[in-house]
Design a protein around this motif. Structure first.
Motif, PDB file in Angstrom:
ATOM      1  N   LEU A  16      -3.661 -15.848  13.992  1.00  0.00           N
ATOM      2  CA  LEU A  16      -4.294 -16.667  12.955  1.00  0.00           C
ATOM      3  C   LEU A  16      -5.212 -17.710  13.580  1.00  0.00           C
ATOM      4  CD1 LEU A  16      -1.349 -17.388  10.473  1.00  0.00           C
ATOM      5  CD2 LEU A  16      -3.207 -15.742  10.199  1.00  0.00           C
ATOM      6  N   ILE A  17      -4.718 -18.388  14.610  1.00  0.00           N
ATOM      7  CA  ILE A  17      -5.521 -19.428  15.258  1.00  0.00           C
ATOM      8  C   ILE A  17      -6.733 -18.818  15.954  1.00  0.00           C
ATOM      9  CG2 ILE A  17      -5.505 -21.147  17.109  1.00  0.00           C
ATOM     10  CD1 ILE A  17      -2.661 -21.872  16.249  1.00  0.00           C
ATOM     11  N   ALA A  18      -6.555 -17.635  16.548  1.00  0.00           N
ATOM     12  CA  ALA A  18      -7.676 -16.967  17.211  1.00  0.00           C
ATOM     13  C   ALA A  18      -8.757 -16.580  16.201  1.00  0.00           C
ATOM     14  CB  ALA A  18      -7.180 -15.726  17.955  1.00  0.00           C
ATOM     15  N   GLU A  19      -8.336 -16.027  15.057  1.00  0.00           N
ATOM     16  CA  GLU A  19      -9.316 -15.660  14.030  1.00  0.00           C
ATOM     17  C   GLU A  19      -9.970 -16.902  13.442  1.00  0.00           C
ATOM     18  OE1 GLU A  19     -10.170 -12.228  13.043  1.00  0.00           O
ATOM     19  OE2 GLU A  19      -9.369 -12.321  15.089  1.00  0.00           O
ATOM     20  N   ASN A  20      -9.192 -17.966  13.295  1.00  0.00           N
ATOM     21  CA  ASN A  20      -9.735 -19.217  12.793  1.00  0.00           C
ATOM     22  C   ASN A  20     -10.770 -19.794  13.757  1.00  0.00           C
ATOM     23  OD1 ASN A  20      -8.969 -22.577  12.634  1.00  0.00           O
ATOM     24  ND2 ASN A  20      -9.606 -21.522  10.786  1.00  0.00           N
ATOM     25  N   CYS A  21     -10.533 -19.610  15.066  1.00  0.00           N
ATOM     26  CA  CYS A  21     -11.514 -20.085  16.054  1.00  0.00           C
ATOM     27  C   CYS A  21     -12.850 -19.381  15.877  1.00  0.00           C
ATOM     28  CB  CYS A  21     -10.979 -19.873  17.467  1.00  0.00           C
ATOM     29  SG  CYS A  21      -9.719 -21.084  17.950  1.00  0.00           S
ATOM     30  N   ARG A  22     -12.807 -18.088  15.501  1.00  0.00           N
ATOM     31  CA  ARG A  22     -14.061 -17.372  15.228  1.00  0.00           C
ATOM     32  C   ARG A  22     -14.816 -18.036  14.081  1.00  0.00           C
ATOM     33  NH1 ARG A  22     -12.880 -11.052  14.529  1.00  0.00           N
ATOM     34  NH2 ARG A  22     -15.163 -10.987  14.624  1.00  0.00           N
ATOM     35  N   ASP A  23     -14.076 -18.411  13.047  1.00  0.00           N
ATOM     36  CA  ASP A  23     -14.704 -19.079  11.910  1.00  0.00           C
ATOM     37  C   ASP A  23     -15.221 -20.465  12.297  1.00  0.00           C
ATOM     38  OD1 ASP A  23     -14.296 -17.049   9.987  1.00  0.00           O
ATOM     39  OD2 ASP A  23     -12.247 -17.711   9.639  1.00  0.00           O
ATOM     40  N   LEU A  24     -14.437 -21.204  13.078  1.00  0.00           N
ATOM     41  CA  LEU A  24     -14.855 -22.545  13.480  1.00  0.00           C
ATOM     42  C   LEU A  24     -16.123 -22.501  14.328  1.00  0.00           C
ATOM     43  CD1 LEU A  24     -11.395 -24.133  14.398  1.00  0.00           C
ATOM     44  CD2 LEU A  24     -12.848 -24.756  12.459  1.00  0.00           C
ATOM     45  N   GLU A  25     -16.165 -21.556  15.272  1.00  0.00           N
ATOM     46  CA  GLU A  25     -17.353 -21.422  16.125  1.00  0.00           C
ATOM     47  C   GLU A  25     -18.580 -21.093  15.289  1.00  0.00           C
ATOM     48  OE1 GLU A  25     -16.334 -18.488  19.011  1.00  0.00           O
ATOM     49  OE2 GLU A  25     -14.818 -19.752  19.996  1.00  0.00           O
ATOM     50  N   ALA A  26     -18.411 -20.182  14.328  1.00  0.00           N
ATOM     51  CA  ALA A  26     -19.535 -19.832  13.458  1.00  0.00           C
ATOM     52  C   ALA A  26     -19.938 -21.031  12.603  1.00  0.00           C
ATOM     53  CB  ALA A  26     -19.157 -18.649  12.570  1.00  0.00           C
ATOM     54  N   GLY A  27     -18.937 -21.808  12.133  1.00  0.00           N
ATOM     55  CA  GLY A  27     -19.234 -22.966  11.303  1.00  0.00           C
ATOM     56  C   GLY A  27     -20.000 -24.033  12.048  1.00  0.00           C
ATOM     57  N   VAL A  28     -19.600 -24.298  13.292  1.00  0.00           N
ATOM     58  CA  VAL A  28     -20.330 -25.263  14.119  1.00  0.00           C
ATOM     59  C   VAL A  28     -21.755 -24.771  14.347  1.00  0.00           C
ATOM     60  CG1 VAL A  28     -20.460 -26.324  16.398  1.00  0.00           C
ATOM     61  CG2 VAL A  28     -18.253 -26.187  15.211  1.00  0.00           C
ATOM     62  N   GLY A  29     -21.880 -23.459  14.602  1.00  0.00           N
ATOM     63  CA  GLY A  29     -23.205 -22.885  14.811  1.00  0.00           C
ATOM     64  C   GLY A  29     -24.110 -23.003  13.597  1.00  0.00           C
ATOM     65  N   LYS A  30     -23.498 -22.971  12.401  1.00  0.00           N
ATOM     66  CA  LYS A  30     -24.272 -23.091  11.166  1.00  0.00           C
ATOM     67  C   LYS A  30     -24.525 -24.544  10.785  1.00  0.00           C
ATOM     68  CE  LYS A  30     -22.445 -18.798   9.179  1.00  0.00           C
ATOM     69  NZ  LYS A  30     -21.542 -18.234   8.149  1.00  0.00           N
ATOM     70  N   GLY A  31     -23.944 -25.484  11.553  1.00  0.00           N
ATOM     71  CA  GLY A  31     -24.162 -26.898  11.273  1.00  0.00           C
ATOM     72  C   GLY A  31     -23.306 -27.454  10.158  1.00  0.00           C
ATOM     73  N   LEU A  32     -22.121 -26.859   9.904  1.00  0.00           N
ATOM     74  CA  LEU A  32     -21.234 -27.415   8.882  1.00  0.00           C
ATOM     75  C   LEU A  32     -20.850 -28.842   9.248  1.00  0.00           C
ATOM     76  CD1 LEU A  32     -18.747 -24.473   8.107  1.00  0.00           C
ATOM     77  CD2 LEU A  32     -20.878 -25.065   6.937  1.00  0.00           C
ATOM     78  N   ASP A  33     -20.744 -29.699   8.227  1.00  0.00           N
ATOM     79  CA  ASP A  33     -20.441 -31.100   8.522  1.00  0.00           C
ATOM     80  C   ASP A  33     -18.970 -31.262   8.909  1.00  0.00           C
ATOM     81  OD1 ASP A  33     -18.850 -31.349   6.170  1.00  0.00           O
ATOM     82  OD2 ASP A  33     -20.611 -31.891   4.995  1.00  0.00           O
TER      83      ASP A  33
END
Length: 428
Positions: free
Chosen positions: A57-74
């Motif tokens: 779960l944490i590994a898959e969540n890291c994929r989302d977090l990395e993508a979110g940072v890349g998209k500039g999420l606040d």
């Protein structure tokens, strides 16, 4: 098809969603008839599965977090998106707590004899199929599935694209739990496409979905409320207030005002405006302002606030109507309880408001006159939460007045029908 398998682009989203809806409708009939033991077994099995796969779960969540940072999420969105061990523990605890709650389905109440000799009462029943559209928070996937499952509802879950991998990983654990308990896998389906057309389909399928619950930004909820052909349980803004009365205990007031703003910033039950009685403001605000600044909170104040806190920028009219979801706080000094209630009535969002006072008469008046879904005395607004209220978890916090209001738990996901018991009775 497994929940995780369908991650490729879907050519006909409308057909895909109708298929999910059809399967959910069929599963809802089986789930409505399921006994409490089977539903509780599924909840515990889902909790066990989440515990076993927490590293995944944490590994898959890291994929989302990395993508979110890349998209500039606040920062607020990133905070909502993140899955930590503590938040996974929270999901697991929520599932297990829901399993301990009384099953509302089949409850018969208000049974009374009528002059004709029949007995008339009401029975609590599931809504049927609940569609939930949400953003950012992957824990909603587990919370919503658990509440719908215990209340006998099938559910279609459409999470935000920013949490896609996290949601699919949680969905796999849910499927495992349903199978282990012998319940239909279609009882909980997580939409496996990020195409926004899926949302348009969900809100246009009254033949398959009985109610839509949106959780997310104001724009999403306004769009769904405007366009849906399915009934909506909605929550718009969380513009929450704490009013510090002239008869407040200063230590309680300090702790509550600090916690209500800084315990977590990106939540709908976080205080956005602090109201302080004029006679205590000069003594109370400087120490509290120092504590806020130590935590990085930007303050904005009215004229009387700025006369006390000289370096506080002026609050604009828009500030009183803004849900910041960030370390920003508006402060207004008011004349009395009347003006505090008037401010909340004009600028609040009917979510959560709290008074800090030792005067029971004022407290009762605040409880009676503030028209919000949660009204509190001497407590932080951060308690406005299904888990804290003993609901196990919440599907959302409704600021509507019809059907469900406040944190929506098991009872909010049910309806009632009239039942009549006779013994050969006929109407004369």
């Amino acid at each position: 098809m497994s929940q995780a398998a369908n991650t490729l682009p879907i050519e006909d989203v409308s057909a895909y969603m109708r298929d999910l809806g059809h399967r959910a409708r069929q599963a809802s009939r089986s789930l409505a008839a399921a006994d409490t033991a089977a539903k509780n077994a599924a909840l515990h099995a889902i909790a066990d599965a989440l515990d076993r796969v927490r590293a995944e779960l944490i590994a898959e969540n890291c994929r989302d977090l990395e993508a979110g940072v890349g998209k500039g999420l606040d920062t607020a969105l990133i905070d909502r998106l993140e899955l930590t061990d503590a938040r996974i523990d929270g999901m697991i605890a929520g599932l297990r707590q829901i399993a301990t709650l009384t099953d509302p389905i089949g409850e018969v109440f208000d049974l009374q004899f009528r002059p004709s000799g029949i007995q008339v009462g009401r029975m609590r029943v599931p809504l049927g199929v609940v569609g939930i559209i949400y953003e950012s928070r992957p824990n909603v996937t587990a919370d919503a599935a658990a509440l719908c499952l215990k209340s006998g509802n099938a559910t279609l879950l459409r999470g935000g694209s920013e949490a896609f991998y996290s949601n699919q990983a949680i969905a796999a654990a849910i499927q495992h739990g349903l199978a282990a308990a012998g319940l239909p896998g279609d009882a909980v389906q997580v939409v496996a496409t990020t195409d926004r057309a899926a949302v348009g389909s969900m809100i246009s399928m009254p033949e398959f979905i009985d109610v839509i619950i949106p959780r997310g930004g104001k724009g999403l909820i306004e769009r769904i409320s405007r366009d849906a052909r399915v009934p909506v349980i909605k929550h718009l803004d969380g513009i929450c207030h704490v009013y510090v009365d002239d008869e407040a205990d200063p230590h309680k007031a300090f702790d509550i005002a600090l916690n209500a703003k800084t315990q977590r910033y990106g939540t709908c039950n976080t205080m956005e405006t602090l109201l302080v009685h004029d006679t205590v403001a000069a003594d109370f605000l400087p120490g509290l302002a120092a504590a806020y600044r130590e935590k990085g909170v930007e303050l904005r104040g009215c004229d009387r606030t700025r006369a006390i806190l000289s370096d506080c920028p002026m609050a604009t009219p828009d500030d009183w109507d803004t849900e910041y979801l960030a370390p920003i706080l508006s402060i207004r000094v008011v004349d009395d309880l009347d003006q505090a209630i008037g401010h909340i009535t004009e600028h609040g969002s009917m979510h959560t408001d709290s008074i800090v006072t030792e005067n029971i008469t004022k407290a009762r008046r605040f409880l009676r006159e503030v028209d919000s879904s949660s009204v509190m005395v001497n407590a932080s607004t951060r308690f406005a939460d299904g888990f804290e209220y003993g609901l196990g978890a919440e599907i959302g916090i409704s600021t509507d007045k019809f059907h469900a209001r406040g944190p929506v738990g098991l009872e909010g996901l049910t309806s009632v029908k009239f039942i009549v018991l006779g013994d050969g009775h006929i109407r004369q």
